[in-house]
Write a protein that holds these residues in place. Structure first.
Motif, short mmCIF file in Angstrom:
data_model
loop_
_atom_site.label_atom_id
_atom_site.label_comp_id
_atom_site.label_asym_id
_atom_site.label_seq_id
_atom_site.Cartn_x
_atom_site.Cartn_y
_atom_site.Cartn_z
N LEU A 316 0.85 -1.19 0.00
CA LEU A 316 0.00 0.00 0.00
C LEU A 316 0.88 1.25 0.00
O LEU A 316 2.00 1.24 0.48
N PHE A 317 0.34 2.33 -0.57
CA PHE A 317 1.01 3.63 -0.55
C PHE A 317 2.44 3.54 -1.11
O PHE A 317 3.38 4.06 -0.51
N ARG A 318 2.58 2.89 -2.26
CA ARG A 318 3.87 2.83 -2.92
C ARG A 318 4.28 4.24 -3.35
O ARG A 318 3.41 5.04 -3.74
N PRO A 319 5.57 4.57 -3.31
CA PRO A 319 6.01 5.93 -3.61
C PRO A 319 5.49 6.50 -4.93
O PRO A 319 4.99 7.63 -4.97
N LEU A 320 5.59 5.72 -6.02
CA LEU A 320 5.10 6.20 -7.32
C LEU A 320 3.60 6.43 -7.29
O LEU A 320 3.10 7.43 -7.83
N ALA A 321 2.87 5.50 -6.65
CA ALA A 321 1.42 5.64 -6.55
C ALA A 321 1.04 6.88 -5.75
O ALA A 321 0.09 7.59 -6.09
N VAL A 322 1.80 7.17 -4.71
CA VAL A 322 1.54 8.36 -3.89
C VAL A 322 1.74 9.63 -4.71
O VAL A 322 0.93 10.56 -4.67
N VAL A 323 2.84 9.66 -5.51
CA VAL A 323 3.13 10.84 -6.34
C VAL A 323 2.01 11.07 -7.36
O VAL A 323 1.51 12.19 -7.53
N VAL A 324 1.60 9.98 -8.04
CA VAL A 324 0.54 10.11 -9.05
C VAL A 324 -0.78 10.51 -8.40
O VAL A 324 -1.53 11.32 -8.94
N ALA A 325 -1.07 9.94 -7.22
CA ALA A 325 -2.31 10.27 -6.51
C ALA A 325 -2.33 11.76 -6.14
O ALA A 325 -3.38 12.42 -6.24
N ILE A 326 -1.19 12.29 -5.74
CA ILE A 326 -1.09 13.71 -5.40
C ILE A 326 -1.33 14.57 -6.64
O ILE A 326 -2.04 15.59 -6.60
N LEU A 327 -0.74 14.14 -7.79
CA LEU A 327 -0.96 14.88 -9.04
C LEU A 327 -2.44 14.85 -9.44
O LEU A 327 -2.98 15.86 -9.91
N LEU A 401 -3.59 4.65 -4.42
CA LEU A 401 -2.93 4.43 -3.12
C LEU A 401 -3.07 2.99 -2.65
O LEU A 401 -2.15 2.42 -2.06
N LEU A 402 -4.24 2.39 -2.91
CA LEU A 402 -4.49 1.02 -2.45
C LEU A 402 -4.17 -0.03 -3.51
O LEU A 402 -4.30 -1.23 -3.26
N GLY A 403 -3.78 0.43 -4.71
CA GLY A 403 -3.39 -0.51 -5.77
C GLY A 403 -4.53 -1.32 -6.34
O GLY A 403 -4.32 -2.44 -6.81
N THR A 404 -5.75 -0.77 -6.35
CA THR A 404 -6.91 -1.53 -6.83
C THR A 404 -7.30 -1.16 -8.27
O THR A 404 -8.20 -1.77 -8.82
N VAL A 405 -6.64 -0.17 -8.85
CA VAL A 405 -6.96 0.25 -10.21
C VAL A 405 -5.79 -0.12 -11.13
O VAL A 405 -4.62 0.03 -10.76
N SER A 406 -6.10 -0.61 -12.33
CA SER A 406 -5.05 -1.03 -13.26
C SER A 406 -4.30 0.18 -13.81
O SER A 406 -4.80 1.31 -13.80
N THR A 407 -3.10 -0.06 -14.31
CA THR A 407 -2.26 1.02 -14.83
C THR A 407 -2.91 1.70 -16.03
O THR A 407 -2.88 2.94 -16.14
N SER A 408 -3.52 0.92 -16.92
CA SER A 408 -4.15 1.50 -18.12
C SER A 408 -5.33 2.40 -17.75
O SER A 408 -5.46 3.52 -18.28
#
Length: 455
Positions: A316-327, A401-408
């Motif tokens: 959870l809350f992986r660094p890259l995911a956190v950055v993209v979520a903030i954007l 943040l929780l990794g439940t949505v696919s990259t695409s």
């Protein structure tokens, strides 16, 4: 297109951050947000630590005289099985009456004894009363601990009081040993209580569903209040010059897109700076709370603390995911703020601006309700919520943040959000320029689009 944007931005930003109320609110709320999670986690750990080592306190007696009028020839030794301090060492003596019990205590000069009167009323209900003798060292509080002991052994106490025959009463009164296994543990003989890692995993999974809902609601609330607070400020700032004679002069030296974008980003940067200071203090408070809780109550293992410490292992809350979520959060705020800028662009007075704020408020409220009704469970939320910009701004950060949505899907949602936000900013600038010569006139959406199309 963006001539003199920097000057407009600098002036607007400086005007926002130098206000006394802005500084005071930022500092006070930052301190509260840091201290609040520290206090909450300490309280949770203290309660978990207290419950973990909690045993029934002593009743202070080493001998109890039982006067049982509900049945004859009863033996209350079953109460020695109470899980608590000193209960297994208590001697039970049967006496015919309370008076006889008090008499024997006085004759023996016992200071740590009392009489237990067990009676049965006309409704066949068993009652138990404690009678403390004169000069006893047993306090009222300690005597009341025995009532807790009776509650723990209520079934056996009633059976004993009624003298119902039961083979091996003492064995029945012993504490039942319980355990829990998963399939692997059952085969190997290792229970979940022994396998701390497995226990933590189950604890975290139990909390995760509620945590995902909390994050979704938190993101929605952040977006809701930030947009309402700063959207109104953006609308007010944009319409400010229209109520004076400065607009014509401004449009000569500053492009309308620069004016709109400069004011919008100036207000937003001040708001986002304040917002991220609060988020940083909240995160710092959570980290400090976990560290302090571990130091003060090292073996408490409060569920929430265990969950927070497991973020890394749970992916959870992986660094890259956190950055993209903030954007996503920033561009989501920009999206709704561009609607606020549009509301200011079509307004000629502060009164009209207040009325036109409904443009972004209604869209925000509708999106908010859609996310809460359709996306409360982030794992089963429909894909369109993550793609449509107005709802994506509210739910996509949680999915990332929780990794439940696919990259695409995340990529499509982010691009749609960014493109629409920028287009709306440019559109608001064009509307602002087109409406420059219509000061004081009533406007409608039909008239606005007609003016723009003829430019």
């Amino acid at each position: 297109m963006f001539k003199n944007f920097a000057k407009v931005f600098k002036f607007t930003f400086h005007n926002q951050v130098t206000q006394k109320g802005y500084k005071s609110l930022t500092i006070v709320l930052a301190v509260i947000l840091f201290l609040l999670p520290v206090g909450i986690l300490l309280i949770l750990s203290m309660d978990a630590n207290k419950d973990k080592g909690k045993t029934l306190e002593s009743c202070g007696a080493d001998k109890i005289y039982v006067a049982n009028t509900a049945a004859e020839n009863t033996n209350f030794d079953v109460m020695k099985n109470v899980p608590g301090e000193g209960y297994s060492d208590i001697t039970y003596v049967t006496v015919p009456s309370v008076e006889e019990g008090l008499k024997q205590i006085a004759a023996a000069g016992e200071k740590q004894s009392f009489v237990l009167s067990v009676t049965k009323d006309d409704s066949d209900v068993i009652s138990a009363d404690i009678i403390l003798p004169k000069d006893t060292t047993i306090t009222k509080g300690k005597a009341e601990n025995y009532y807790t002991a009776i509650e723990k052994m209520d079934m056996l106490f009633v059976i004993t009081a009624r003298n119902i025959s039961m083979e091996d009463m003492a064995e029945v009164g012993k504490t039942v040993q319980t355990d829990a296994f998963d399939l692997t543990g059952w085969k190997s003989g290792k229970s979940l209580y022994e396998d701390q890692a497995k226990a933590n995993e189950q604890n975290n999974q139990r909390i995760l569903d509620g945590f995902s809902l909390i994050i979704t609601i938190l993101v929605c609330m952040i977006m809701y209040f930030v947009v309402l607070a700063y959207g109104a400020s953006i609308t007010k700032n944009i319409v400010m010059e229209k109520s004076s004679k400065l607009m014509d002069t401004l449009l000569i030296s500053v492009k309308p897109e620069s004016l709109i974008f400069g004011k919008l980003t100036g207000v937003l940067l001040a708001g986002l700076m304040q917002f991220f200071i609060w988020i940083a203090m909240l995160v710092g408070g959570v980290i400090a709370g976990v560290i302090i809780s571990d130091m003060v109550f090292p073996n408490a293992n409060a569920s929430v603390v265990v969950f927070l410490k497991s973020f890394g292992s749970m992916n959870l809350f992986r660094p890259l995911a956190v950055v993209v979520a903030i954007l996503v959060l920033i561009f989501g705020i920009l999206l709704y703020s561009s609607l606020a800028a549009f509301a200011g662009a079509i307004s000629n007075t502060q009164e009209q601006a207040a009325s036109n704020q409904g443009i972004f408020v209604m869209l925000l409220v509708i999106s908010y309700l859609l996310v809460l009704t359709q996306g409360a469970d982030i794992h089963t939320a429909p894909v369109w919520l993550f793609i449509v910009p107005f709802t994506a701004a509210l739910i996509l950060p949680t999915g990332l943040l929780l990794g439940t949505v696919s990259t695409s899907i995340a990529l499509i949602g982010v691009l749609a959000l960014v493109v629409l936000a920028l287009l709306l900013v440019l559109f608001a600038g064009r509307v602002y320029k087109a409406m420059a010569l219509y000061k004081g006139e009533s406007t409608s959406f039909k008239k606005i689009f007609k003016i723009i199309s003829t430019k």
